[in-house]
Design a protein around this motif. Sequence first.
Motif, mmCIF file in Angstrom:
data_model
loop_
_atom_site.group_PDB
_atom_site.id
_atom_site.type_symbol
_atom_site.label_atom_id
_atom_site.label_comp_id
_atom_site.label_asym_id
_atom_site.label_seq_id
_atom_site.Cartn_x
_atom_site.Cartn_y
_atom_site.Cartn_z
ATOM 1 N N ARG A 1 16.380 -5.704 8.172
ATOM 2 C CA ARG A 1 15.374 -6.782 8.204
ATOM 3 C C ARG A 1 15.109 -7.234 9.635
ATOM 4 N NH1 ARG A 1 18.060 -10.912 5.197
ATOM 5 N NH2 ARG A 1 19.347 -9.478 4.032
ATOM 6 N N ILE A 2 16.190 -7.396 10.418
ATOM 7 C CA ILE A 2 16.027 -7.878 11.797
ATOM 8 C C ILE A 2 15.253 -6.837 12.625
ATOM 9 C CG2 ILE A 2 17.253 -8.524 13.913
ATOM 10 C CD1 ILE A 2 19.532 -9.596 12.092
ATOM 11 N N ALA A 3 15.639 -5.554 12.466
ATOM 12 C CA ALA A 3 15.025 -4.495 13.288
ATOM 13 C C ALA A 3 13.612 -4.147 12.845
ATOM 14 C CB ALA A 3 15.899 -3.247 13.248
ATOM 15 N N SER A 4 13.206 -4.657 11.671
ATOM 16 C CA SER A 4 11.842 -4.365 11.200
ATOM 17 C C SER A 4 10.796 -5.158 11.981
ATOM 18 C CB SER A 4 11.704 -4.737 9.717
ATOM 19 O OG SER A 4 11.632 -6.156 9.592
ATOM 20 N N TYR A 5 11.222 -6.248 12.617
ATOM 21 C CA TYR A 5 10.309 -7.177 13.305
ATOM 22 C C TYR A 5 9.265 -7.729 12.337
ATOM 23 C CZ TYR A 5 12.095 -5.710 17.921
ATOM 24 O OH TYR A 5 12.876 -5.454 19.019
ATOM 25 N N GLY A 6 9.531 -7.576 11.034
ATOM 26 C CA GLY A 6 8.538 -8.062 10.069
ATOM 27 C C GLY A 6 8.836 -9.497 9.633
ATOM 28 N N TRP A 7 9.504 -10.268 10.468
ATOM 29 C CA TRP A 7 9.955 -11.613 10.094
ATOM 30 C C TRP A 7 9.097 -12.696 10.735
ATOM 31 C CZ3 TRP A 7 10.767 -12.397 15.213
ATOM 32 C CH2 TRP A 7 11.387 -11.407 15.969
ATOM 33 N N ASP A 8 9.150 -13.893 10.102
ATOM 34 C CA ASP A 8 8.751 -15.073 10.853
ATOM 35 C C ASP A 8 10.053 -15.754 11.268
ATOM 36 O OD1 ASP A 8 9.724 -16.559 8.725
ATOM 37 O OD2 ASP A 8 7.761 -16.782 7.786
ATOM 38 N N VAL A 9 9.955 -16.828 12.055
ATOM 39 C CA VAL A 9 11.169 -17.396 12.646
ATOM 40 C C VAL A 9 12.141 -17.887 11.575
ATOM 41 C CG1 VAL A 9 12.012 -19.366 14.011
ATOM 42 C CG2 VAL A 9 10.231 -17.872 14.920
ATOM 43 N N ALA A 10 11.619 -18.492 10.495
ATOM 44 C CA ALA A 10 12.517 -19.008 9.443
ATOM 45 C C ALA A 10 13.296 -17.854 8.798
ATOM 46 C CB ALA A 10 11.711 -19.760 8.396
ATOM 47 N N GLU A 11 12.604 -16.746 8.521
ATOM 48 C CA GLU A 11 13.282 -15.587 7.910
ATOM 49 C C GLU A 11 14.317 -14.998 8.872
ATOM 50 O OE1 GLU A 11 9.576 -13.881 5.186
ATOM 51 O OE2 GLU A 11 9.742 -13.366 7.312
ATOM 52 N N LEU A 12 13.929 -14.925 10.139
ATOM 53 C CA LEU A 12 14.848 -14.352 11.128
ATOM 54 C C LEU A 12 16.118 -15.198 11.230
ATOM 55 C CD1 LEU A 12 15.425 -12.359 13.480
ATOM 56 C CD2 LEU A 12 14.407 -14.062 14.987
ATOM 57 N N LYS A 13 15.954 -16.520 11.253
ATOM 58 C CA LYS A 13 17.134 -17.401 11.352
ATOM 59 C C LYS A 13 18.065 -17.171 10.171
ATOM 60 C CE LYS A 13 15.369 -21.238 14.087
ATOM 61 N NZ LYS A 13 14.834 -22.598 14.066
ATOM 62 N N ARG A 14 17.478 -16.995 8.978
ATOM 63 C CA ARG A 14 18.314 -16.743 7.785
ATOM 64 C C ARG A 14 19.080 -15.424 7.950
ATOM 65 N NH1 ARG A 14 14.158 -19.023 4.812
ATOM 66 N NH2 ARG A 14 13.164 -17.025 4.342
ATOM 67 N N SER A 15 18.404 -14.398 8.445
ATOM 68 C CA SER A 15 19.063 -13.092 8.618
ATOM 69 C C SER A 15 20.181 -13.190 9.655
ATOM 70 C CB SER A 15 18.055 -12.032 9.057
ATOM 71 O OG SER A 15 17.099 -11.831 8.050
ATOM 72 N N LEU A 16 19.937 -13.931 10.743
ATOM 73 C CA LEU A 16 20.968 -14.044 11.787
ATOM 74 C C LEU A 16 22.182 -14.816 11.269
ATOM 75 C CD1 LEU A 16 18.716 -14.647 14.930
ATOM 76 C CD2 LEU A 16 20.032 -12.591 14.380
ATOM 77 N N LEU A 17 21.923 -15.816 10.410
ATOM 78 C CA LEU A 17 23.045 -16.555 9.798
ATOM 79 C C LEU A 17 23.860 -15.634 8.895
ATOM 80 C CD1 LEU A 17 21.852 -20.103 8.695
ATOM 81 C CD2 LEU A 17 23.770 -19.506 10.192
ATOM 82 N N GLU A 18 23.150 -14.804 8.117
ATOM 83 C CA GLU A 18 23.855 -13.843 7.247
ATOM 84 C C GLU A 18 24.678 -12.866 8.086
ATOM 85 O OE1 GLU A 18 21.806 -11.705 4.021
ATOM 86 O OE2 GLU A 18 20.202 -13.139 4.311
ATOM 87 N N LEU A 19 24.093 -12.426 9.203
ATOM 88 C CA LEU A 19 24.801 -11.489 10.082
ATOM 89 C C LEU A 19 26.088 -12.139 10.597
ATOM 90 C CD1 LEU A 19 24.719 -8.759 11.564
ATOM 91 C CD2 LEU A 19 23.389 -9.843 13.372
ATOM 92 N N SER A 20 25.979 -13.398 10.987
ATOM 93 C CA SER A 20 27.150 -14.111 11.499
ATOM 94 C C SER A 20 28.225 -14.225 10.416
ATOM 95 C CB SER A 20 26.706 -15.489 11.991
ATOM 96 O OG SER A 20 27.812 -16.248 12.313
ATOM 97 N N SER A 21 27.779 -14.458 9.180
ATOM 98 C CA SER A 21 28.748 -14.601 8.101
ATOM 99 C C SER A 21 29.442 -13.261 7.792
ATOM 100 C CB SER A 21 28.012 -15.237 6.920
ATOM 101 O OG SER A 21 28.431 -14.757 5.743
ATOM 102 N N VAL A 22 28.691 -12.145 7.847
ATOM 103 C CA VAL A 22 29.334 -10.831 7.636
ATOM 104 C C VAL A 22 30.306 -10.544 8.786
ATOM 105 C CG1 VAL A 22 28.947 -8.337 7.449
ATOM 106 C CG2 VAL A 22 27.416 -9.903 6.297
#
Length: 387
Positions: free
Chosen positions: A348-369
């Motif tokens: 999802r992050i590397a797709s660049y298909g995000w808006d900022v809210a979606e990106l923040k959610r993905s980065l939080l998930e990454l941190s949790s993993v």
Amino acid sequence: MRDYDVVVVGARAAGAATAMLLARQGLRVLLVDRDRYGSDTLSTHALMRGSVLLLSQWGLLERIVAAGTPAIRQTRFHYGADMMTVTLKPTMGVEALFAPRRTVLDSVLVDAAAAAGAEVRFGVTVTGLLRDRASRVTGIVGHDRTGATVTAESWLTVGADGTKSAVASQAGAATVRVGTAAGAIVYGYWSELAVDGYEWFYRPGHSAGMIPTNDGDVCVFAGVPAAKFAKVMRGDLDDTYRHMLEAATGGAGGRLAAARPPHRLRTWVGRPGFIRQAHGAGWVLVGDAGFFLDPLSTHGITDALRDAELLARSVADTGRSDDLGSALARFAGDRDSVAGSLFGIVERIASYGWDVAELKRSLLELSSVMSEEVELIAAARGLRVPS
Ligand SMILES: Cc1cc2nc3c(=O)[nH]c(=O)nc-3n(C[C@H](O)[C@H](O)[C@H](O)COP(=O)(O)OP(=O)(O)OC[C@H]3O[C@@H](n4cnc5c(N)ncnc54)[C@H](O)[C@@H]3O)c2cc1C
């Protein structure tokens, strides 16, 4: 022809660490690489929590610090004009992150492998695998720089030879998952650039990062979707890089203009992530050879060191016995539990298909993993994770 317990192909993050850990267990290990000792490779080098914990546990972090690698105590996330700072919480003896140049990190690992008793040979290219009558892999065949044939027998062959792994293709490792997202990256080393920790920049369709490293330099990368790279390429790479950086950072508050730019730029045109079958009869894959994530994750070196630790732990319990297959399966299960979680998030992050809210959610998930990964490493080493 020489006889070893384990032959490891590829002497960088995954391979040198694996060779070191297995040699420390008293196994007879041969570590080979077609490259030169101490050479650089196409990679930025931000380490995440799991890898710094492992370097500390292996007794190698002090050598990284002694090489003048600066301590990183915070990460700044820039989302356009918004900024968020995350300060590292010291845990299990790790008080900071580090981003050593690969010339530093890979050499420290190779030296540690040699000090542990592994035989290290550079300039050896592996071209094939030896097999017994039952088709079990029993070693490697290749050649040195003079063209002379090199063969070595072993009961385990470790492919740590990167994304284009010869061991994976010769062993017939199946690709079990392939991504679709891929980013292109241009990077170089700046001097006199004011940074305080890692800094990541995100704007729709663009990313950038600042990574403080050895010799007072800062590695600065700029990224776009791989499919768009040809369009942003302006003939001159330097010009393209400047435009990519400007689009991602908005000039970083004038800091880039005040700093000394790189003499040389390096380009990664991108490739989608993949997960390969981790093992088979007599062979196993670690690091990028088995599992590759888009570099925007800045997690590949951490994957490589974690694989080395988990594989060495599994093999330590069994050695050459009939249980080797179940030990390798245990390693694969642990690897896949982390790889499976990381894969979708990084896609999802590397797709660049995000808006900022979606990106923040993905980065939080990454941190949790990544926190789960630290727990996995801590459990493997019998460490207590502070609540
Ligand atoms: C542009 C870019 C930026 C990145 N930034 C980061 C980052 O900031 N943080 C991070 O954690 N990760 C980053 N990564 C990922 C990271 O570089 C890799 O995940 C990491 O190098 C994997 O280590 P490895 O030991 O598995 O493989 P590699 O580093 O690829 O090493 C493989 C070795 O195998 C040797 N080899 C290959 N074939 C043969 C053969 N046939 N015979 C003998 N030897 C062979 C090669 O010479 C090489 O030395 C980045 C990657 C890229 C491309």
